[in-house]
Every structure is written in C-alpha cells, then in structure tokens.
Design an enzyme around this catalytic site. Structure first.
Site, PDB file in Angstrom:
ATOM      1  N   GLY A 169      19.060 -58.357 117.924  1.00  0.00           N
ATOM      2  CA  GLY A 169      19.608 -57.499 116.981  1.00  0.00           C
ATOM      3  C   GLY A 169      20.543 -58.681 115.984  1.00  0.00           C
ATOM      4  O   GLY A 169      20.227 -59.360 115.572  1.00  0.00           O
ATOM      5  N   GLY A 403      -0.310 -80.486  90.723  1.00  0.00           N
ATOM      6  CA  GLY A 403       0.966 -79.697  91.097  1.00  0.00           C
ATOM      7  C   GLY A 403       1.914 -80.524  92.298  1.00  0.00           C
ATOM      8  O   GLY A 403       3.130 -80.560  91.969  1.00  0.00           O
ATOM      9  N   ALA A 404       1.038 -80.866  93.065  1.00  0.00           N
ATOM     10  CA  ALA A 404       2.028 -81.530  94.081  1.00  0.00           C
ATOM     11  C   ALA A 404       2.711 -82.880  93.645  1.00  0.00           C
ATOM     12  O   ALA A 404       3.592 -82.957  94.135  1.00  0.00           O
ATOM     13  CB  ALA A 404       1.066 -81.736  95.289  1.00  0.00           C
TER      14      ALA A 404
HETATM   15  C1  HXC Z   1      25.749 -53.098 125.562  1.00  0.00           C
HETATM   16  C2  HXC Z   1      24.299 -54.424 126.874  1.00  0.00           C
HETATM   17  C3  HXC Z   1      23.480 -54.734 125.555  1.00  0.00           C
HETATM   18  C4  HXC Z   1      23.896 -54.229 124.333  1.00  0.00           C
HETATM   19  C5  HXC Z   1      22.597 -55.547 127.270  1.00  0.00           C
HETATM   20  N1  HXC Z   1      23.670 -55.116 127.772  1.00  0.00           N
HETATM   21  N2  HXC Z   1      22.484 -55.373 125.909  1.00  0.00           N
HETATM   22  N3  HXC Z   1      25.152 -53.737 126.945  1.00  0.00           N
HETATM   23  N4  HXC Z   1      25.319 -53.453 124.474  1.00  0.00           N
HETATM   24  N5  HXC Z   1      23.402 -54.533 123.211  1.00  0.00           N
HETATM   25  C6  HXC Z   1      23.984 -55.194 129.152  1.00  0.00           C
HETATM   26  C7  HXC Z   1      22.987 -54.371 130.266  1.00  0.00           C
HETATM   27  O1  HXC Z   1      23.315 -53.103 130.108  1.00  0.00           O
HETATM   28  C8  HXC Z   1      23.013 -54.991 131.403  1.00  0.00           C
HETATM   29  O2  HXC Z   1      24.108 -54.505 131.939  1.00  0.00           O
HETATM   30  C9  HXC Z   1      23.540 -56.527 130.726  1.00  0.00           C
HETATM   31  O3  HXC Z   1      24.026 -56.479 129.662  1.00  0.00           O
HETATM   32  C10 HXC Z   1      22.135 -57.354 131.255  1.00  0.00           C
HETATM   33  O4  HXC Z   1      21.263 -56.651 130.554  1.00  0.00           O
HETATM   34  P1  HXC Z   1      19.901 -57.014 131.002  1.00  0.00           P
HETATM   35  O5  HXC Z   1      18.890 -55.729 130.101  1.00  0.00           O
HETATM   36  O6  HXC Z   1      19.780 -56.538 132.442  1.00  0.00           O
HETATM   37  O7  HXC Z   1      19.373 -58.230 130.590  1.00  0.00           O
HETATM   38  P2  HXC Z   1      17.812 -58.696 130.359  1.00  0.00           P
HETATM   39  O8  HXC Z   1      16.665 -58.095 131.136  1.00  0.00           O
HETATM   40  O9  HXC Z   1      17.820 -60.490 130.511  1.00  0.00           O
HETATM   41  O10 HXC Z   1      17.452 -58.123 128.879  1.00  0.00           O
HETATM   42  C11 HXC Z   1      18.353 -58.776 127.774  1.00  0.00           C
HETATM   43  C12 HXC Z   1      18.104 -58.004 126.318  1.00  0.00           C
HETATM   44  C13 HXC Z   1      18.397 -56.568 126.844  1.00  0.00           C
HETATM   45  C14 HXC Z   1      16.563 -58.439 126.214  1.00  0.00           C
HETATM   46  C15 HXC Z   1      18.872 -58.723 125.491  1.00  0.00           C
HETATM   47  O11 HXC Z   1      19.391 -56.367 127.399  1.00  0.00           O
HETATM   48  C16 HXC Z   1      18.260 -55.835 125.284  1.00  0.00           C
HETATM   49  O12 HXC Z   1      17.110 -55.282 124.847  1.00  0.00           O
HETATM   50  N6  HXC Z   1      19.434 -55.267 125.048  1.00  0.00           N
HETATM   51  C17 HXC Z   1      19.602 -54.376 124.088  1.00  0.00           C
HETATM   52  C18 HXC Z   1      19.323 -55.255 122.768  1.00  0.00           C
HETATM   53  C19 HXC Z   1      19.664 -54.241 121.545  1.00  0.00           C
HETATM   54  O13 HXC Z   1      18.997 -53.328 121.270  1.00  0.00           O
HETATM   55  N7  HXC Z   1      20.950 -54.378 120.808  1.00  0.00           N
HETATM   56  C20 HXC Z   1      21.205 -53.598 119.727  1.00  0.00           C
HETATM   57  C21 HXC Z   1      20.563 -54.391 118.551  1.00  0.00           C
HETATM   58  S1  HXC Z   1      21.062 -53.481 117.217  1.00  0.00           S
HETATM   59  P3  HXC Z   1      24.417 -54.098 133.517  1.00  0.00           P
HETATM   60  O14 HXC Z   1      25.812 -53.528 133.704  1.00  0.00           O
HETATM   61  O15 HXC Z   1      23.248 -53.272 133.713  1.00  0.00           O
HETATM   62  O16 HXC Z   1      24.059 -55.550 134.071  1.00  0.00           O
HETATM   63  C22 HXC Z   1      22.191 -54.594 116.502  1.00  0.00           C
HETATM   64  C23 HXC Z   1      22.641 -54.367 115.152  1.00  0.00           C
HETATM   65  C24 HXC Z   1      23.197 -55.527 114.285  1.00  0.00           C
HETATM   66  O17 HXC Z   1      22.623 -55.698 117.141  1.00  0.00           O
HETATM   67  C25 HXC Z   1      22.838 -55.519 112.920  1.00  0.00           C
HETATM   68  C26 HXC Z   1      21.710 -56.431 112.554  1.00  0.00           C
HETATM   69  C27 HXC Z   1      21.318 -56.756 111.117  1.00  0.00           C
END
Ligand code: HXC
Length: 513
Positions: A169, A403-404
């Site tokens: 994200g 052109g290059a």
């Molecule tokens: C809160 C989060 C989090 C998030 C991870 N965690 N992402 N907590 N908000 N965005 C927490 C998990 O709950 C977990 O907590 C710990 O971090 C580790 O995460 P894991 O999933 O166990 O780690 P991993 O398997 O290594 O995977 C990492 C990851 C995955 C690929 C980043 O966590 C993931 O997909 N997270 C969500 C990504 C996402 O969708 N983010 C929002 C994007 S929108 P615990 O307590 O269980 O250890 C965005 C908007 C911005 O960013 C605008 C853009 C233009």
C-alpha cells in the site's frame, strides 16, 4: 529530581525495544536487522540524534488502547553519513507490522520538513504493511501528508528509499515518489496488494517473491534501481549513492581530489569490432573513460540495452547514459527510454553533468512497442535531454541512426559538445535498409537484384557511414581517436563548469507521461 531522571531513563529504555524482545528475536531469525540497528549501520558512529521517541498513537479502537508503544513503530531523526547531514526514518516491523497511522506519519513528516528547511537528503528505511488498518482514515491522511511532501521535495533534496521487509500500500507509493529505491533480495517485497488479495480478486496464485520480490522489480517492473543480497550490503549501497550526489539542488555534487595524469586510454583503441554488426560491451568503454572503478551502475538488470549510472571524471561526479550494443544491439525501446529519461532528469535536477555514449541502431519496431506506446515513451527521453540544463556531452562511438540520433543528446537538442570516433555512422538508417527503400525500383528491375543492392548499399555507406558529413555541418565538434576521449571530456567539462542556462518562464512543462 532523582525520580524524574529515573522515569525519563525508563521511558528511553522502553522506547528502544519496539515490539518487544520476542519480536526482535523473530526479526533476527529472518536475517533482518531491527530499525535501530539499520540506523546504526547507516550513520556515522555516534551521530544519530533521535526525535520523537516518546510519541504514541492516539487510538483506542480495535484493541489499540491496550498497546501503548513508545515511538509508534518508527524511529526518526538525523545524523551524518561521511560527515554530511542526513535525515532518516526507519519503520519497525515488530510494532503492528510497521504500519503507519497518524502519529507515525507525523514523525516522518517532521523530519521531511526539517530536511527541506535545511537542504539535506532524506533516507527512508521502509518495513511496513502500509496504512494501519485499526486507525482507519487517519492512516490514509498520514500517507497523503507524506506523499505531498515527497512531491514538494522532489528535485529539491535527494530522497532515497530502502526496502527492508514486506511493504504494501502506502509503504510502496511513498518510495515510488522518491528518487531511488533499493531492495534486499529474498526479504523485501513491494506490492500494492499482497498475494492473498491478488488471489481473491484475480484468482492468480502467486508468491510474494514472484509478485513483488527484488528480482521481479529489478528486471520486470523496473520499480527498484538496486538490489542487494543482504541489508548491510544495501546500507553500503546507500552510502555509495550519497557520495555522488549533492545535499540539495542548490549545491554541486561532492568531488574527490584529482591529480591530472596521462589521460590517453589506449585500451579504447581496439574495443570497436571490425564489423558494424558485431556487438561489444559499452561498459568496457565506460570503464576505460571514467576514473578507475568509479562507475556505479543504476538499474543494472532492467532494460539492459541502455546503461545508466554515476561515475567520476577527474574526481567530479557525472551521470553516464550509454547505449549497450551487447544487448538487443543497443536499440531504444519503451523500457530503455523511460529508464534513460528518469536518470537524465535526476542528474539535471541535482547538477550532475551528463555524458552520453552513443551506439544506437534506432527505435525498436513492432506491434508490441507501438501498441504499448513507444511514441509517448520514446518522447520522454527526448524531452528529458532537451530540458536538461547541466553540461551535456555526447560521444558517438558507432551507430547514430534515425530518430535515435536526435534523441541521444544531439547538438540540436542542446548538447554542448559532440564528439565522434572515426567509426561513427551518422545517418537516417543503416546502409542496407536505406538502399532497399530509396533504390527499390532500380534494384527490382536490375538483372541481378542482389548485386545491385550491394552496390547501392556501398554507395550509401560511403556517403554516410562516417562522422565527416555531420562534422562538416558542425553537428560534431570534433572527430577524435578513441584513446583521446577521456582527455577531451575532462577539458570539455572544465570548460562547461560555469554553464548557466535558463529555461523559458513557465509553471512546468508537460512531460509526455
Ligand atoms: C495493521 C498490520 C498491517 C496493517 C501487518 N500488520 N500489516 N497491522 N495494519 N496494515 C500486522 C499483522 O496483523 C501482524 O500482527 C504483524 O503486522 C505482522 O504481519 P504478518 O501478516 O504476520 O506478516 P507477513 O506474513 O510478513 O506479511 C506482511 C504483509 C501482510 C504482506 C505486509 O501483513 C499484509 O498483507 N498486510 C496488510 C497490507 C495492506 O493491505 N495494507 C493496507 C494497504 S492500504 P500480529 O499481531 O498478528 O503479529 C494503504 C493505503 C495507502 O496502505 C494509500 C496508497 C495510495
């Protein structure tokens, strides 16, 4: 007072452990450093000054009220790298996955604002799951605050992004707005949405590595310019990159002391093969021209038909853009054009003179290129060179076709000095293709068409497969022997040192995006 001192000491100690000892151990188990260790290895010993160590999030939703963690998952502050001021933030994956919300974002924007006020680079050590889901819209607002500053700072101060873990994200969009991205192989990932979301939406099964690993972004998407086997190597890469760039757009890049010596490079004499269709490695040419071992390649594994990177010439930073005859004959395609354009614009923004080494047969033909916009994308490179006001020099080593020729820093688009080797061929196209078009009827009606084609090809080659016609028009300032190249370049850059050019007054141009 004694109690108060002890309380402060306790808070400071708490702020250092982030998500706790267990999580730090897990981080180490994956071969990853902690946020503080990364800063330690990046900055000069003892130079780090932390800011906002006691900041906490303000949410009490979804269990966050029970999790008051000092620092809110990011370590921020400033210090020095080789004595030069640097601002840094390092996200702590052990705290809520390094996710970003209001307080975390405020800590980052605070150092970005200071960096802008004081004119120094910002380095982001990213390790974050993106917007903190529990805090909702304030997380998005926090990212927008950062994106806005990334854009305001673009071209004012260098912004470098190091990807140290899985980033999703907003944690990838902010780096995308910065100047350079570095990734660690097999432990950092970048994606807008991870493999699980991809599976739900498109039913594709893809691993994190395939979707957004360092290899993918270095070769397929071009999102990252550098990859390293481990975090320490990446941190060394950051320091090296900083050594070529100035602190801000009002400063010159740092230079190393240099004692003039015999600048002739006899090794350049024999690099160009006898046959114009035989490849050679342009990186050998670069290595012979620039200061020993000073070439620092950027985007090494992406669009290898063009080579870009920083180097030093007589101790001074330059940006090199070179066609690579050893890969796809050095042709310009969509990826090569965007890669080149981005690098040219960085160098121009930060006062780094440009050197173009040209051996290009033209733009790549075909439906794939046309349908994907070679016209618009090729125009980016043309635009980038044309608007660059830094000293610009071109050396044509062999082909400069079509052109290059125009695009690759020709005299007519503002290059300051254009050199050509005697092996240069400056023409609308190669002799065979040209003969086939302009003598089509004559060849078709000839008794022996093949012989006729060879004859006409020879005539065209005689007229254009050399640098002298262009030199007679002044498009080439001097035809030089390869071994004289380094000497001529050192002289020419010294002559151009005080170059000052103003672009016409405008709000901003309209780069063909
Ligand atoms: C809160 C989060 C989090 C998030 C991870 N965690 N992402 N907590 N908000 N965005 C927490 C998990 O709950 C977990 O907590 C710990 O971090 C580790 O995460 P894991 O999933 O166990 O780690 P991993 O398997 O290594 O995977 C990492 C990851 C995955 C690929 C980043 O966590 C993931 O997909 N997270 C969500 C990504 C996402 O969708 N983010 C929002 C994007 S929108 P615990 O307590 O269980 O250890 C965005 C908007 C911005 O960013 C605008 C853009 C233009």
């Amino acid at each position: 007072m004694q109690d108060k001192r002890a309380h402060l000491h306790e808070l400071q100690e708490q702020s250092k452990v982030g998500g706790g000892e267990k999580r730090i151990a897990a981080q180490h188990g994956k071969g990853k450093l902690t946020a503080r260790e990364r800063i330690h290895f990046l900055l000069d010993e003892g130079s780090f000054q932390e800011m906002g160590a006691l900041v906490q999030h303000r949410s009490n939703l979804f269990g966050l009220d029970g999790q008051k963690i000092l620092g809110d998952g990011v370590v921020t502050g400033y210090g020095t790298v080789n004595g030069r001021l640097i601002y840094v933030y390092a996200q702590d994956f052990t705290v809520l996955g390094g996710s970003l919300a209001e307080a975390h974002a405020e800590k980052i924007t605070k150092v970005m604002d200071l960096a802008m006020k004081t004119g120094a680079p910002v380095i982001g050590l990213n390790d974050s799951g993106g917007a903190r889901i529990q805090e909702g819209v304030v997380s998005l607002g926090g990212y927008s605050d950062i994106f806005y500053r990334n854009v305001q700072a673009s071209g004012v101060i260098p912004q470098l992004s190091a990807m140290m873990g899985p980033c999703a994200g907003g944690a990838v969009y902010s780096p995308a707005l910065t100047d350079f991205i570095m990734m660690v192989e097999e432990s950092s990932y970048m994606f807008v949405t991870g493999p699980n979301v991809v599976k739900t939406v498109t039913h594709e099964e893809v691993s994190s590595e395939e979707l957004g690993g360092a290899g993918t972004h270095a070769t397929k998407s071009g999102v990252t310019q550098f990859t390293y086997p481990n975090e320490i190597a990446l941190i060394e890469g950051l320091k090296k990159l900083l050594s070529y760039v100035p602190q801000n757009c009002d400063e010159e890049p740092p230079s190393l002391p240099y004692t003039p010596a015999d600048e002739l490079r006899m090794g350049l004499q024999h690099i160009i093969p006898e046959s114009a269709n035989q490849p050679y490695d342009m990186k050998e040419v670069i290595g012979e021209i620039v200061d020993t071992d000073s070439f620092f390649e950027v985007h090494k594994d992406f669009a290898e038909n063009i080579v870009v990177g920083f180097a030093r010439l007589a101790g001074k930073s330059i940006g090199v853009v070179a066609n690579q005859p050893a890969y796809l004959a050095g042709v310009l395609d969509i990826q090569a054009s965007t890669k080149g354009a981005r690098f040219v614009r960085f160098c121009d923004a930060f006062n780094i003179p440009l050197l173009v080494l040209e051996d290009v047969p033209g733009f790549l033909p075909g439906t794939d290129q046309e349908w994907n916009g070679i016209i618009t994308n090729g125009a980016k490179l043309l635009y980038a060179f044309s608007e660059a006001t830094v000293p610009r020099i071109t050396v044509i080593t062999r082909k400069a076709y079509g052109g290059a020729y125009c695009v690759m820093n020709s005299k007519q688009i503002g290059a300051d000095m254009n050199f050509a080797w005697p092996t240069a061929e400056i023409a609308v196209m190669g002799a065979k293709g040209a003969a086939e078009i302009i003598f089509r009827k004559e060849i078709a009606s000839a008794e022996n068409p093949e012989e006729k084609l060879a004859e006409k090809e020879g005539e065209y080659a005689e007229a254009f497969a050399n640098p002298y016609r262009a030199a007679s028009r002044g498009y080439i300032d001097e035809v030089i022997l390869p071994e004289q190249t380094r000497q001529r370049l050192i002289r020419a850059y010294a002559m151009l040192e005080n170059k000052a050019v103003q672009l016409p007054k405008k709000k901003h141009g309209n780069l063909p995006l």
